[in-house]
Write a protein that holds these residues in place. Structure first.
Motif, PDB file in Angstrom:
ATOM      1  N   VAL A 437     -11.290   5.291 -91.012  1.00 34.83           N
ATOM      2  CA  VAL A 437     -12.275   6.318 -90.659  1.00 34.83           C
ATOM      3  C   VAL A 437     -11.561   7.422 -89.881  1.00 34.83           C
ATOM      4  CG1 VAL A 437     -14.461   6.782 -89.503  1.00 34.83           C
ATOM      5  CG2 VAL A 437     -14.061   4.550 -90.555  1.00 34.83           C
ATOM      6  N   PRO A 438     -11.598   8.680 -90.354  1.00 29.69           N
ATOM      7  CA  PRO A 438     -10.875   9.758 -89.672  1.00 29.69           C
ATOM      8  C   PRO A 438     -11.382  10.035 -88.260  1.00 29.69           C
ATOM      9  CG  PRO A 438     -11.476  10.383 -91.921  1.00 29.69           C
ATOM     10  CD  PRO A 438     -12.197   9.120 -91.632  1.00 29.69           C
ATOM     11  N   ALA A 439     -12.696  10.060 -88.073  1.00 29.12           N
ATOM     12  CA  ALA A 439     -13.267  10.395 -86.762  1.00 29.12           C
ATOM     13  C   ALA A 439     -14.325   9.354 -86.407  1.00 29.12           C
ATOM     14  CB  ALA A 439     -13.859  11.794 -86.765  1.00 29.12           C
ATOM     15  N   PRO A 440     -13.921   8.187 -85.925  1.00 30.78           N
ATOM     16  CA  PRO A 440     -14.897   7.127 -85.642  1.00 30.78           C
ATOM     17  C   PRO A 440     -15.805   7.492 -84.474  1.00 30.78           C
ATOM     18  CG  PRO A 440     -12.648   6.273 -85.769  1.00 30.78           C
ATOM     19  CD  PRO A 440     -12.551   7.751 -85.676  1.00 30.78           C
ATOM     20  N   SER A 441     -17.004   6.976 -84.508  1.00 32.72           N
ATOM     21  CA  SER A 441     -17.950   7.163 -83.416  1.00 32.72           C
ATOM     22  C   SER A 441     -17.709   6.112 -82.343  1.00 32.72           C
ATOM     23  CB  SER A 441     -19.379   7.043 -83.940  1.00 32.72           C
ATOM     24  OG  SER A 441     -19.623   5.743 -84.430  1.00 32.72           O
ATOM     25  N   PRO A 442     -18.200   6.340 -81.121  1.00 33.57           N
ATOM     26  CA  PRO A 442     -18.021   5.335 -80.062  1.00 33.57           C
ATOM     27  C   PRO A 442     -18.583   3.968 -80.427  1.00 33.57           C
ATOM     28  CG  PRO A 442     -18.710   7.432 -79.129  1.00 33.57           C
ATOM     29  CD  PRO A 442     -18.786   7.587 -80.614  1.00 33.57           C
ATOM     30  N   VAL A 443     -19.714   3.958 -81.175  1.00 29.88           N
ATOM     31  CA  VAL A 443     -20.308   2.671 -81.561  1.00 29.88           C
ATOM     32  C   VAL A 443     -19.363   1.894 -82.484  1.00 29.88           C
ATOM     33  CG1 VAL A 443     -22.253   1.572 -82.719  1.00 29.88           C
ATOM     34  CG2 VAL A 443     -22.624   3.582 -81.285  1.00 29.88           C
ATOM     35  N   LEU A 444     -18.697   2.605 -83.405  1.00 30.27           N
ATOM     36  CA  LEU A 444     -17.762   1.940 -84.305  1.00 30.27           C
ATOM     37  C   LEU A 444     -16.564   1.390 -83.537  1.00 30.27           C
ATOM     38  CD1 LEU A 444     -17.680   4.177 -87.506  1.00 30.27           C
ATOM     39  CD2 LEU A 444     -18.587   1.864 -87.265  1.00 30.27           C
ATOM     40  N   TYR A 445     -16.093   2.135 -82.546  1.00 31.65           N
ATOM     41  CA  TYR A 445     -15.008   1.622 -81.713  1.00 31.65           C
ATOM     42  C   TYR A 445     -15.401   0.298 -81.064  1.00 31.65           C
ATOM     43  CZ  TYR A 445     -11.831   5.638 -81.817  1.00 31.65           C
ATOM     44  OH  TYR A 445     -10.935   6.597 -82.198  1.00 31.65           O
ATOM     45  N   LEU A 446     -16.588   0.261 -80.478  1.00 35.96           N
ATOM     46  CA  LEU A 446     -17.034  -0.946 -79.807  1.00 35.96           C
ATOM     47  C   LEU A 446     -17.204  -2.112 -80.785  1.00 35.96           C
ATOM     48  CD1 LEU A 446     -19.653   0.529 -77.314  1.00 35.96           C
ATOM     49  CD2 LEU A 446     -17.435  -0.447 -76.753  1.00 35.96           C
ATOM     50  N   VAL A 447     -17.839  -1.842 -81.929  1.00 35.26           N
ATOM     51  CA  VAL A 447     -18.109  -2.912 -82.894  1.00 35.26           C
ATOM     52  C   VAL A 447     -16.807  -3.490 -83.444  1.00 35.26           C
ATOM     53  CG1 VAL A 447     -19.102  -3.434 -85.141  1.00 35.26           C
ATOM     54  CG2 VAL A 447     -20.385  -2.055 -83.509  1.00 35.26           C
ATOM     55  N   CYS A 448     -15.894  -2.624 -83.872  1.00 32.16           N
ATOM     56  CA  CYS A 448     -14.623  -3.102 -84.439  1.00 32.16           C
ATOM     57  C   CYS A 448     -13.767  -3.792 -83.382  1.00 32.16           C
ATOM     58  CB  CYS A 448     -13.861  -1.941 -85.067  1.00 32.16           C
ATOM     59  SG  CYS A 448     -14.649  -1.271 -86.551  1.00 32.16           S
ATOM     60  N   GLY A 449     -13.753  -3.248 -82.175  1.00 29.05           N
ATOM     61  CA  GLY A 449     -12.974  -3.877 -81.117  1.00 29.05           C
ATOM     62  C   GLY A 449     -13.508  -5.248 -80.752  1.00 29.05           C
ATOM     63  N   ILE A 450     -14.822  -5.365 -80.593  1.00 26.75           N
ATOM     64  CA  ILE A 450     -15.425  -6.658 -80.256  1.00 26.75           C
ATOM     65  C   ILE A 450     -15.218  -7.653 -81.388  1.00 26.75           C
ATOM     66  CG2 ILE A 450     -17.621  -7.831 -79.835  1.00 26.75           C
ATOM     67  CD1 ILE A 450     -18.527  -5.375 -78.303  1.00 26.75           C
ATOM     68  N   GLY A 451     -15.364  -7.185 -82.633  1.00 25.36           N
ATOM     69  CA  GLY A 451     -15.150  -8.076 -83.775  1.00 25.36           C
ATOM     70  C   GLY A 451     -13.730  -8.608 -83.833  1.00 25.36           C
ATOM     71  N   GLY A 452     -12.741  -7.735 -83.623  1.00 26.13           N
ATOM     72  CA  GLY A 452     -11.352  -8.191 -83.633  1.00 26.13           C
ATOM     73  C   GLY A 452     -11.037  -9.140 -82.494  1.00 26.13           C
ATOM     74  N   ALA A 453     -11.541  -8.836 -81.288  1.00 24.56           N
ATOM     75  CA  ALA A 453     -11.284  -9.706 -80.135  1.00 24.56           C
ATOM     76  C   ALA A 453     -11.940 -11.068 -80.318  1.00 24.56           C
ATOM     77  CB  ALA A 453     -11.798  -9.037 -78.862  1.00 24.56           C
ATOM     78  N   PHE A 454     -13.179 -11.074 -80.808  1.00 26.27           N
ATOM     79  CA  PHE A 454     -13.887 -12.335 -81.020  1.00 26.27           C
ATOM     80  C   PHE A 454     -13.177 -13.186 -82.080  1.00 26.27           C
ATOM     81  CE2 PHE A 454     -17.072 -14.761 -83.449  1.00 26.27           C
ATOM     82  CZ  PHE A 454     -17.537 -15.606 -82.443  1.00 26.27           C
ATOM     83  N   ALA A 455     -12.757 -12.552 -83.174  1.00 27.06           N
ATOM     84  CA  ALA A 455     -12.070 -13.289 -84.238  1.00 27.06           C
ATOM     85  C   ALA A 455     -10.758 -13.890 -83.733  1.00 27.06           C
ATOM     86  CB  ALA A 455     -11.826 -12.368 -85.428  1.00 27.06           C
ATOM     87  N   SER A 456     -10.001 -13.128 -82.924  1.00 21.76           N
ATOM     88  CA  SER A 456      -8.732 -13.634 -82.403  1.00 21.76           C
ATOM     89  C   SER A 456      -8.934 -14.826 -81.475  1.00 21.76           C
ATOM     90  CB  SER A 456      -7.985 -12.522 -81.670  1.00 21.76           C
ATOM     91  OG  SER A 456      -7.664 -11.473 -82.546  1.00 21.76           O
ATOM     92  N   LEU A 457      -9.883 -14.693 -80.553  1.00 25.22           N
ATOM     93  CA  LEU A 457     -10.121 -15.780 -79.608  1.00 25.22           C
ATOM     94  C   LEU A 457     -10.643 -17.021 -80.319  1.00 25.22           C
ATOM     95  CD1 LEU A 457     -10.038 -16.577 -76.667  1.00 25.22           C
ATOM     96  CD2 LEU A 457     -12.329 -15.650 -76.385  1.00 25.22           C
ATOM     97  N   LEU A 458     -11.528 -16.837 -81.293  1.00 28.27           N
ATOM     98  CA  LEU A 458     -12.036 -17.978 -82.058  1.00 28.27           C
ATOM     99  C   LEU A 458     -10.911 -18.643 -82.851  1.00 28.27           C
ATOM    100  CD1 LEU A 458     -14.566 -19.563 -82.859  1.00 28.27           C
ATOM    101  CD2 LEU A 458     -14.860 -17.964 -84.762  1.00 28.27           C
ATOM    102  N   PHE A 459     -10.020 -17.831 -83.409  1.00 29.49           N
ATOM    103  CA  PHE A 459      -8.893 -18.379 -84.174  1.00 29.49           C
ATOM    104  C   PHE A 459      -7.969 -19.200 -83.283  1.00 29.49           C
ATOM    105  CE2 PHE A 459      -4.505 -17.900 -85.702  1.00 29.49           C
ATOM    106  CZ  PHE A 459      -4.629 -18.462 -86.968  1.00 29.49           C
ATOM    107  N   VAL A 460      -7.679 -18.700 -82.101  1.00 33.90           N
ATOM    108  CA  VAL A 460      -6.810 -19.431 -81.168  1.00 33.90           C
ATOM    109  C   VAL A 460      -7.421 -20.779 -80.815  1.00 33.90           C
ATOM    110  CG1 VAL A 460      -5.873 -19.407 -78.827  1.00 33.90           C
ATOM    111  CG2 VAL A 460      -5.714 -17.365 -80.234  1.00 33.90           C
TER     112      VAL A 460
END
Length: 657
Positions: A437-460
């Motif tokens: 996404v060239p110009a992400p919105s703040p909501v997209l930043y939060l959603v993608c960041g939380i999704g990546g962090a949750f997936a990493s912690l669950l994987f560990v």
């Protein structure tokens, strides 16, 4: 005989594949194969580009396989490799310093410079082995931490000198491209020099399979052999790094493949490690060369090998199953202090944080370099300083609460969002969003960041469930994800995308450059809500520490509780990472210091760690603005320095005890 034959069969099949791929590359690049290309240029590329590159891949593979073999023998650890023990990173960082301060160095001098960096890393590792008396997973964890620290320092130089060092990004990704035979010939004779030295070292390396006292009883000087082995590996890695950059995974996988096929004779392991290293790197590089004919903007060889190395590292980690669970000192054990004393300490912490908030942001330099106050220079600058201070406070509170929750949840005093891969997962989510996404919105930043962090912690947690959540293996899994993040980040930086400079600033932790602008009030409100929710988790966390059966008996649902806690930790980490960046150890230091001061309750520990984190971030911000005046060092880098020193001190002190 069956296992040796299996190793021989694999070697023959791999050799056939490598020869076929090299033949395909030669046929496609040979003069006259393309009618549309100019013959003189094609001949020049073929004789001075393609053929030296094929030879360089084989030679570097031999060096990496031999280096990994020696390290795994002297440490008796299958996870030991030049990239997991920071030897490759040390050589690369030394070359970066050479490009900065000695740009006219000749090609041979680069080998000596790279060897100086690899020797420094090797000396650190040997001293840690000597002090702690161990070469187990603790050593690998410290090596991965040193790699992360050196990568962060390299990013700092890239930020301060983007024009001079941008080419280093591509070279550091592991590019085997050649323009003459001179580097290949130099690498060839240096490699030949190391082969007889390593051969004469084999009888002593065989004794390392015995215990230390038994090895000494047969006349082996363990310390001398270990130092000699590390010195030889330092030279081998200096050869590779000075020629093609950092090539990961090969030094880890080649000796492990030979050993996993049942090759027990050390001389055969020596030969198979070099053979498999050469074949692995040759097959990977030849496949990438063929891919460039269809996709011209192909990735670097070193990036691909690093991406392949993370699954191998996780596989080896899962394979190291222990029959006994490693005991960990409970987080809430220890000396209990009187309530009045704890209240005084809390008041002192709050007073210190208020003092730092009031005074530190207003200290600056004038044009002449003299100390002064911000208001005496330009009132407009005070607005930027205020925003920077609020950003540091927001980051400190969020990451400290996340670190407190993780340490209480895993009952591991060395756990933190940085070491469990949570910040790396956030970074992976944000990098993917930037690329799509060239110009992400703040909501997209939060959603993608939380999704990546949750997936990493669950994987560990899922990976380590079968290992009974052993602390060191949990941290190693998180550091493996951090390596994956670093590899993908290198790939992104080398791609030339427009957000490269923004990524460099973000990953280094700059309080001026936030990915979300003009929304600090909203973020403070979200952090306040998340902190309130975190304070309400005291009872569920206490029940989880007693075990799942007891938690179920009291009406709790352990899996649902862990999932909700994962989401809460992911949200706090995402807010912190979006605000500054993923490179900081504040999530480790702040809860540790709070607990050492006697704050063992979840709520009081969270308040104390948040206050300590604010002090650390404000002091780091002050140092970042003035340590290299008039240039500014990102705050996250200063915090990383503090955290790295603290981490090494804690680990060596604990192992020594």
């Amino acid at each position: 005989m069956r296992y040796t034959l299996s190793a021989r069969t694999l070697a023959l099949v791999s050799s056939a594949i490598a020869i076929a791929l090299m033949a395909a590359v030669i046929m496609l690049a040979a003069p006259g194969s393309n009618a549309w290309s100019e013959a003189p240029i094609q001949q020049l590329v073929f004789w001075h580009g393609i053929l030296p590159r094929i030879a360089m891949a084989l030679l570097c593979g031999i060096c990496l396989g031999l280096g990994g073999f020696i390290l795994q023998q002297v440490t008796q650890n299958t996870l030991a490799a030049p990239d997991t023990l920071a030897i490759s990173s040390g050589a690369q960082f030394a070359l970066l310093l050479g490009m900065m301060y000695f740009p006219q160095a000749q090609l041979f001098d680069s080998t000596l410079l790279a060897m100086a960096g690899s020797v420094v890393s090797s000396v650190i590792i040997v001293l840690i082995i000597r002090r702690t008396g161990t070469a187990g997973n603790t050593l690998i964890l410290i090596g991965l931490m040193l790699t992360l620290l050196l990568t962060t320092l390299s990013n700092m130089y890239l930020i301060l000198n983007p024009d001079r060092l941008y080419g280093l990004i591509i070279w550091g990704a592991g590019s085997l491209s050649q323009d003459s035979w001179l580097p290949t010939l130099r690498t060839g004779w240096q490699t030949l020099l190391c082969l007889p030295l390593s051969w004469f070292l084999l009888p002593s390396l065989r004794a390392f399979s015995l215990q230390g006292t038994l090895a000494k009883s047969v006349g082996v000087n363990v310390r001398l052999v270990r130092v000699t082995g590390f010195a030889l590996v330092s030279f081998l890695i200096a050869i590779v790094v000075s020629s093609v950059g950092v090539i990961a995974f090969v030094g880890l996988a080649a000796p492990v493949i030979a050993r996993s096929l049942g090759v027990t004779d050390i001389r055969k392991q020596w030969g198979y490690a070099m053979l498999f290293g050469a074949l692995l790197l040759s097959i990977t590089d030849s496949a990438l060369q063929l891919a460039t004919y269809r996709w011209p903007n192909s990735v670097m060889t070193g990036t691909v090998t690093a991406l392949l190395g993370v699954p191998v590292l996780l596989f080896l980690l899962m394979k190291q199953r222990s029959h006994t669970r490693q005991e960990v000192a409970p987080l809430h054990a220890g000396l209990r202090h009187p309530t009045s004393l704890l209240r005084k300490r809390m008041l002192l912490l709050i007073a210190l944080a208020i003092g730092c908030f009031v005074f530190l942001p207003h200290i600056t330099h004038d044009v002449a370099g003299n100390w002064t106050l911000v208001a005496q220079i330009d009132p407009t600058i005070a607005l930027f300083t205020e925003s920077r201070t609020q950003t540091a406070i927001l980051f400190g509170v969020a990451i400290a609460c996340a670190g407190t929750l993780i340490q209480n949840m895993t009952n591991n005093s060395m756990a933190s969002p940085e070491f469990l891969g949570v910040t790396s997962g956030t970074g992976l989510g944000l990098i993917g969003l930037m690329m799509l996404v060239p110009a992400p919105s703040p909501v997209l930043y939060l959603v993608c960041g939380i999704g990546g962090a949750f997936a990493s912690l669950l994987f560990v947690m899922l990976i380590n469930a079968r290992n009974q959540f052993q602390p060191e293996k949990i941290l190693l899994t998180g550091m493996a994800l951090t390596q994956l993040f670093s590899s993908l980040l290198t790939l992104t930086l080398a791609s030339g995308m427009q957000q490269v400079q923004q990524l460099l600033i973000w990953i280094s932790g700059d309080t001026y450059m936030s990915l979300l602008q003009n929304d600090l009030p909203m973020r403070f409100a979200i952090v306040a809500l998340l902190v309130i929710l975190a304070c309400m988790t005291r009872r569920p966390l206490s029940l989880l520490r007693l075990g799942d059966p007891i938690a179920r008996a009291t009406g709790q649902r352990p899996m649902l509780t862990r999932t909700l806690l994962f989401l809460l930790i992911a949200a706090l980490t995402t807010l912190a990472s979006i605000t500054i960046g993923p490179t900081s150890f504040v999530g480790l230091i702040a809860p540790h210091l709070a607990r050492s001061m006697g704050f063992h309750g979840l709520r009081t520990q969270m308040l104390a760690s948040s206050t300590i984190a604010i002090v650390i971030m404000l002091c780091a911000d002050l140092l970042g603005r003035h340590i290299m005046f008039p240039y500014e060092v990102p705050t996250g880098l200063i915090a990383t320095f503090i955290g790295a020193v603290y981490f090494l001190w804690q680990f060596t002190r604990r192992q020594k005890a």
